[in-house]
Motif scaffolding. Structure first.
Motif, PDB file in Angstrom:
ATOM      1  N   SER A 109       0.744  -1.295  -0.025  1.00 11.10           N
ATOM      2  CA  SER A 109      -0.035  -0.032   0.065  1.00 11.10           C
ATOM      3  C   SER A 109       0.819   1.312  -0.025  1.00 11.10           C
ATOM      4  O   SER A 109       0.450   2.278  -0.681  1.00 11.10           O
ATOM      5  N   SER A 110       2.011   1.164   0.688  1.00 13.50           N
ATOM      6  CA  SER A 110       2.702   2.584   0.742  1.00 13.50           C
ATOM      7  C   SER A 110       3.360   2.676  -0.628  1.00 13.50           C
ATOM      8  O   SER A 110       3.781   3.823  -1.107  1.00 13.50           O
ATOM      9  N   GLU A 111       3.642   1.422  -1.277  1.00 13.73           N
ATOM     10  CA  GLU A 111       4.446   1.678  -2.747  1.00 13.73           C
ATOM     11  C   GLU A 111       3.523   2.156  -3.688  1.00 13.73           C
ATOM     12  O   GLU A 111       3.668   3.147  -4.513  1.00 13.73           O
ATOM     13  N   LEU A 112       2.135   1.881  -3.472  1.00 12.19           N
ATOM     14  CA  LEU A 112       0.998   2.206  -4.395  1.00 12.19           C
ATOM     15  C   LEU A 112       0.807   3.696  -4.195  1.00 12.19           C
ATOM     16  O   LEU A 112       0.394   4.370  -5.041  1.00 12.19           O
ATOM     17  N   VAL A 113       0.726   4.129  -2.831  1.00 12.06           N
ATOM     18  CA  VAL A 113       0.651   5.586  -2.574  1.00 12.06           C
ATOM     19  C   VAL A 113       1.762   6.581  -3.330  1.00 12.06           C
ATOM     20  O   VAL A 113       1.600   7.355  -3.906  1.00 12.06           O
ATOM     21  N   LEU A 114       2.895   6.078  -3.147  1.00  7.34           N
ATOM     22  CA  LEU A 114       4.087   6.770  -3.671  1.00  7.34           C
ATOM     23  C   LEU A 114       3.984   6.664  -5.333  1.00  7.34           C
ATOM     24  O   LEU A 114       4.216   7.677  -5.861  1.00  7.34           O
ATOM     25  N   GLY A 168       1.349   6.166  -7.035  1.00  6.59           N
ATOM     26  CA  GLY A 168       0.100   7.272  -7.449  1.00  6.59           C
ATOM     27  C   GLY A 168       0.480   8.561  -7.261  1.00  6.59           C
ATOM     28  O   GLY A 168      -0.048   9.361  -8.136  1.00  6.59           O
ATOM     29  N   THR A 169       1.188   9.092  -6.313  1.00  6.62           N
ATOM     30  CA  THR A 169       1.450  10.410  -6.229  1.00  6.62           C
ATOM     31  C   THR A 169       2.405  10.853  -7.337  1.00  6.62           C
ATOM     32  O   THR A 169       2.211  11.908  -7.837  1.00  6.62           O
ATOM     33  N   ILE A 170       3.209   9.922  -7.680  1.00  5.95           N
ATOM     34  CA  ILE A 170       4.391  10.604  -8.729  1.00  5.95           C
ATOM     35  C   ILE A 170       3.380  10.605  -9.905  1.00  5.95           C
ATOM     36  O   ILE A 170       3.712  11.397 -10.769  1.00  5.95           O
ATOM     37  N   LEU A 171       2.513   9.567  -9.995  1.00  6.68           N
ATOM     38  CA  LEU A 171       1.685   9.684 -11.636  1.00  6.68           C
ATOM     39  C   LEU A 171       0.772  10.845 -11.524  1.00  6.68           C
ATOM     40  O   LEU A 171       0.638  11.584 -12.527  1.00  6.68           O
ATOM     41  N   VAL A 172       0.209  11.076 -10.329  1.00  7.27           N
ATOM     42  CA  VAL A 172      -0.685  12.395 -10.300  1.00  7.27           C
ATOM     43  C   VAL A 172       0.174  13.590 -10.865  1.00  7.27           C
ATOM     44  O   VAL A 172      -0.266  14.517 -11.360  1.00  7.27           O
ATOM     45  N   LEU A 173       1.297  13.805  -9.913  1.00  2.21           N
ATOM     46  CA  LEU A 173       2.125  15.071 -10.250  1.00  2.21           C
ATOM     47  C   LEU A 173       2.502  15.015 -11.666  1.00  2.21           C
ATOM     48  O   LEU A 173       2.486  15.965 -12.410  1.00  2.21           O
TER      49      LEU A 173
END
Length: 109
Positions: free
Chosen positions: A17-22, A24-29
């Protein structure tokens, strides 16, 4: 009680889950920056298109015509440049009279 301790000590899903959050954040930026760049380039191209259309010379003229029993006078129209039209156009300039970013006005009285 034994099952509750298993759930409490299980950390197998935490890393995923922490990898997915990281990620996802990079993709959104990246998407936000990419869309801002696309917006700027679309405005630039539309400004170039408007400049190309405004450079079309719509002037015309024709001289008078005389026939056996009738004649007509000539006519002329001269297309003048608008107040906003630049004299030269280069690819690196922003389009004339199109502002992508406007400076903010100061707040308060």
């Amino acid at each position: 009680m034994n099952m509750l301790n298993k759930f409490w000590n299980d950390e197998a899903g935490f890393v995923v889950s922490s990898e997915l959050v990281l990620i996802g954040t990079i993709l959104v930026l990246g998407v936000v920056v990419g869309l801002a760049t696309v917006r700027d380039q679309v405005v630039q191209e539309l400004g170039d298109l408007a400049l190309a259309i405004s450079n079309i010379n719509q002037s015309y003229s024709f001289s008078g015509v005389t026939g056996h029993t009738s004649s007509t006078a000539g006519s002329m129209f001269e297309d003048l440049t608008d107040f906003c039209d630049p004299t030269t156009d280069t690819a690196d300039e922003e389009p004339a009279c199109i502002f992508v970013q406007i400076d903010p006005e100061p707040e308060g009285p």
